[in-house]
Scaffold this motif. Structure first.
Motif, PDB file in Angstrom:
ATOM      1  N   VAL A   1       3.569   0.014   4.702  1.00 51.60           N
ATOM      2  CA  VAL A   1       2.856   1.122   3.893  1.00 51.60           C
ATOM      3  C   VAL A   1       4.116   2.151   3.330  1.00 51.60           C
ATOM      4  O   VAL A   1       4.955   2.514   4.197  1.00 51.60           O
ATOM      5  CB  VAL A   1       1.799   1.808   4.535  1.00 51.60           C
ATOM      6  CG1 VAL A   1       1.446   3.079   3.852  1.00 51.60           C
ATOM      7  CG2 VAL A   1       0.874   0.736   5.219  1.00 51.60           C
TER       8      VAL A   1
ATOM      9  N   GLN B   1      -3.346   0.625  -3.758  1.00 53.59           N
ATOM     10  CA  GLN B   1      -2.689  -0.591  -3.777  1.00 53.59           C
ATOM     11  C   GLN B   1      -2.929  -1.219  -5.160  1.00 53.59           C
ATOM     12  O   GLN B   1      -4.187  -1.101  -5.491  1.00 53.59           O
ATOM     13  CB  GLN B   1      -3.167  -1.637  -2.498  1.00 53.59           C
ATOM     14  CG  GLN B   1      -2.657  -2.820  -2.516  1.00 53.59           C
ATOM     15  CD  GLN B   1      -2.779  -3.534  -1.274  1.00 53.59           C
ATOM     16  OE1 GLN B   1      -3.510  -3.142  -0.643  1.00 53.59           O
ATOM     17  NE2 GLN B   1      -2.020  -4.339  -0.880  1.00 53.59           N
TER      18      GLN B   1
ATOM     19  N   VAL C   1      -5.361  -2.051   7.027  1.00 55.08           N
ATOM     20  CA  VAL C   1      -3.920  -2.233   6.545  1.00 55.08           C
ATOM     21  C   VAL C   1      -3.313  -2.746   7.883  1.00 55.08           C
ATOM     22  O   VAL C   1      -3.635  -2.238   8.997  1.00 55.08           O
ATOM     23  CB  VAL C   1      -3.263  -1.038   6.125  1.00 55.08           C
ATOM     24  CG1 VAL C   1      -1.638  -1.053   6.124  1.00 55.08           C
ATOM     25  CG2 VAL C   1      -4.119  -0.264   4.992  1.00 55.08           C
TER      26      VAL C   1
ATOM     27  N   PRO D   1       0.882  -1.313   0.097  1.00 54.51           N
ATOM     28  CA  PRO D   1       0.128   0.024   0.007  1.00 54.51           C
ATOM     29  C   PRO D   1       0.922   1.077   0.116  1.00 54.51           C
ATOM     30  O   PRO D   1       1.860   1.359   0.797  1.00 54.51           O
ATOM     31  CB  PRO D   1      -0.722  -0.067   1.347  1.00 54.51           C
ATOM     32  CG  PRO D   1      -0.634  -1.509   1.659  1.00 54.51           C
ATOM     33  CD  PRO D   1       0.471  -2.057   1.255  1.00 54.51           C
TER      34      PRO D   1
END
Length: 146
Positions: free
Chosen positions: A90, A119, A145, A59
């Motif tokens: 992330v 994503q 997430v 992500p």
């Protein structure tokens, strides 16, 4: 068989194949040998935006901001702190809406700061308004997430 993730290098913007269980360990780019997880938030341009949001299995949280925006300036250190907490999970990036108006128009950015979570080339979620580190982390968790 090992689960492989694609992660775009923050330096040369080449896509790297990384075992999922090794993402948080860091590592270096296979092309330029620079760290895949530098210690700071990635500054995107109009050209690098598509590479990072479109080719990464990891992500990517993009903060759309401008230099004249007071709330953007206030949120910047909080965004930086949150990036350290989420390192390896992330990719945190910033896009200056004045220097790169293309992506801002493409995603209909009407107010700043606005964060969009991407994503695999798709927008997963968005949030407008300044947030502190805890709120950013809570918001990411609410999006699933981990």
């Amino acid at each position: 068989m090992t689960d492989i993730k694609h992660l775009v290098c923050p330096h040369c913007h080449k896509t790297n194949r990384v075992p999922a269980d090794k993402l948080s360990a860091g590592g270096n780019c296979g092309a330029c040998k620079q760290p895949l997880w530098p210690g700071n938030v990635l500054e995107l341009t109009g050209q690098s935006f598509a590479a990072h949001t479109g080719r990464s299995d990891v992500p990517v949280l993009v903060d759309f901001w401008a230099s004249w925006c007071g709330p953007c300036k206030a949120m910047a250190p909080q965004f930086e702190q949150a990036s350290k907490e989420w390192r390896g999970k992330v990719r945190f990036a910033k896009l200056n809406t004045e220097q790169a108006p293309g992506p801002s128009g493409q995603f209909g950015i009407r107010s700043i700061p606005t964060m969009i979570l991407f994503q695999n080339g798709r927008e997963i979620a968005r949030q407008s308004g300044a947030m502190n580190q805890a709120q950013i982390s809570q918001w990411l968790q609410s999006q699933g997430v981990r």
